[in-house]
Design an enzyme around this catalytic site. Structure first.
Site, short mmCIF file in Angstrom:
data_model
loop_
_atom_site.label_atom_id
_atom_site.label_comp_id
_atom_site.label_asym_id
_atom_site.label_seq_id
_atom_site.Cartn_x
_atom_site.Cartn_y
_atom_site.Cartn_z
N HIS A 125 12.46 34.97 3.38
CA HIS A 125 11.57 34.85 4.22
C HIS A 125 11.38 36.41 4.81
CE1 HIS A 125 8.20 33.47 6.85
NE2 HIS A 125 8.70 34.28 7.39
N CYS A 126 10.44 36.82 4.38
CA CYS A 126 9.96 38.14 4.30
C CYS A 126 9.59 38.43 5.70
CB CYS A 126 9.63 39.28 2.82
SG CYS A 126 9.66 41.16 3.34
N PRO A 127 9.71 39.13 6.99
CA PRO A 127 8.42 39.63 7.86
C PRO A 127 7.92 40.38 7.49
CG PRO A 127 11.42 40.34 8.47
CD PRO A 127 11.37 39.10 7.21
N ASN A 130 4.80 38.73 6.16
CA ASN A 130 4.69 37.65 7.04
C ASN A 130 4.55 36.38 5.30
OD1 ASN A 130 4.04 35.57 9.20
ND2 ASN A 130 1.79 36.30 9.02
N ASN A 131 6.07 35.95 5.43
CA ASN A 131 5.44 34.84 3.67
C ASN A 131 7.15 35.05 3.67
OD1 ASN A 131 4.12 32.79 2.24
ND2 ASN A 131 3.10 34.31 1.34
#
Length: 284
Positions: A125-127, A130-131
């Site tokens: 999950h890559c902040p 945001n996805n």
């Protein structure tokens, strides 16, 4: 704090830094008649466009979300085994039952605690976007890292050239600030790109590498370095999982079919009331 704040911050830094670079550094370089900077500037702008496009595609593409089972529709009124073994490329792979989504997770699928969804081929999950990064948007994420690395290198090089030729140095503060920002980000970005190049070569996801899922055993999902890269760049983007429940009439429900060449339920030879998952093709 808003979950989208890192994404907004990353977008802000990317656009503002590039805008400052274009408004000051590029303009002053083009005014310099001692060297023709036009081809380099054009290449730099094209690289920025591809960087931004892949960034947005990574952020807004469905990564491979598997729809949750509705509680009223769930058949889980009996004790469901936590694990189920399947055969992939003549290797046994263990599937885990997801208590939240209420189905057995397909191979390479993990439940994201941030999105509260099961993601196929879950990488991480890559902040900053945001996805989640998964099966349907990993190509965009990798291309974003490539284009971003090239964009930072080009921007940093032109800013350094500008700062080296101007006297005194503080007469071009915007170019100096952009150079500092690029210098602080170029090594982490290129390092992350190198890490993912190594992952693709081994046929692994970040989640599988961090959890040492295949340490000491063969990886059933790799097809060799060359084919791994070919599959990443040349295969069509997988379809979204819409209406998959209508295809799942077997019990216990294993809701992860593909429309073409995918997984199929077959009766187990030992007990026809149980089911084993057999893969029809080796492209998993």
């Amino acid at each position: 704090m808003c979950k989208a704040f890192p994404f907004i911050a990353a977008m802000f830094v990317l656009i503002v830094t590039t805008g400052t670079f274009n408004a000051f550094t590029v303009r002053r370089l083009l005014e310099d008649k001692s060297f023709n900077f036009i081809p380099i500037v054009v290449i730099s702008e094209i690289v920025f466009i591809f960087t931004l496009l892949n960034f947005l595609q990574t952020a807004f593409t469905d990564p491979g979300v598997l729809q949750k089972e509705n509680e009223e529709e769930s058949d889980n009124d009996f004790h469901t085994p936590l694990f189920k073994n399947v055969i992939i490329n003549n290797m046994t792979v263990r599937l885990k039952y997801c208590d939240t989504c209420q189905f057995y997770r397909p191979p390479r699928t993990s439940h994201c605690s941030m999105c509260n969804r099961c993601i196929e081929n879950f990488d991480h999950h890559c902040p900053w976007v945001n996805n989640c990064v998964g099966r349907r948007n990993y190509r965009f994420f990798f291309c974003f890292l490539m284009w971003l690395s090239l964009h930072i290198v080009l921007t940093l090089s032109l800013c350094i050239f500008r700062c080296a030729t101007v006297r005194p140095l503080w007469s071009d503060i915007p170019s100096l600030i952009v150079a500092i920002v690029c210098f602080l980000t170029v090594f982490p970005i290129i390092g992350l790109l190198s890490f993912h190049i190594a992952l693709i070569k081994m046929g692994l996801t970040t989640n599988e590498q961090v959890t040492h899922k295949f340490s000491g055993s063969d990886n059933p999902y790799t097809h060799g370095c060359a084919k791994n890269f070919i599959n990443l760049f040349c295969k069509a983007k997988p379809l979204r999982y819409l209406g998959y429940k209508e295809m799942c009439n077997s019990k216990p429900r294993l809701p992860f079919f593909r429309r073409e060449h995918g997984y199929k339920l077959q009766p187990n030879e030992d007990n026809v009331s149980e089911y084993s998952l057999q893969v029809e093709n080796t492209d998993v």
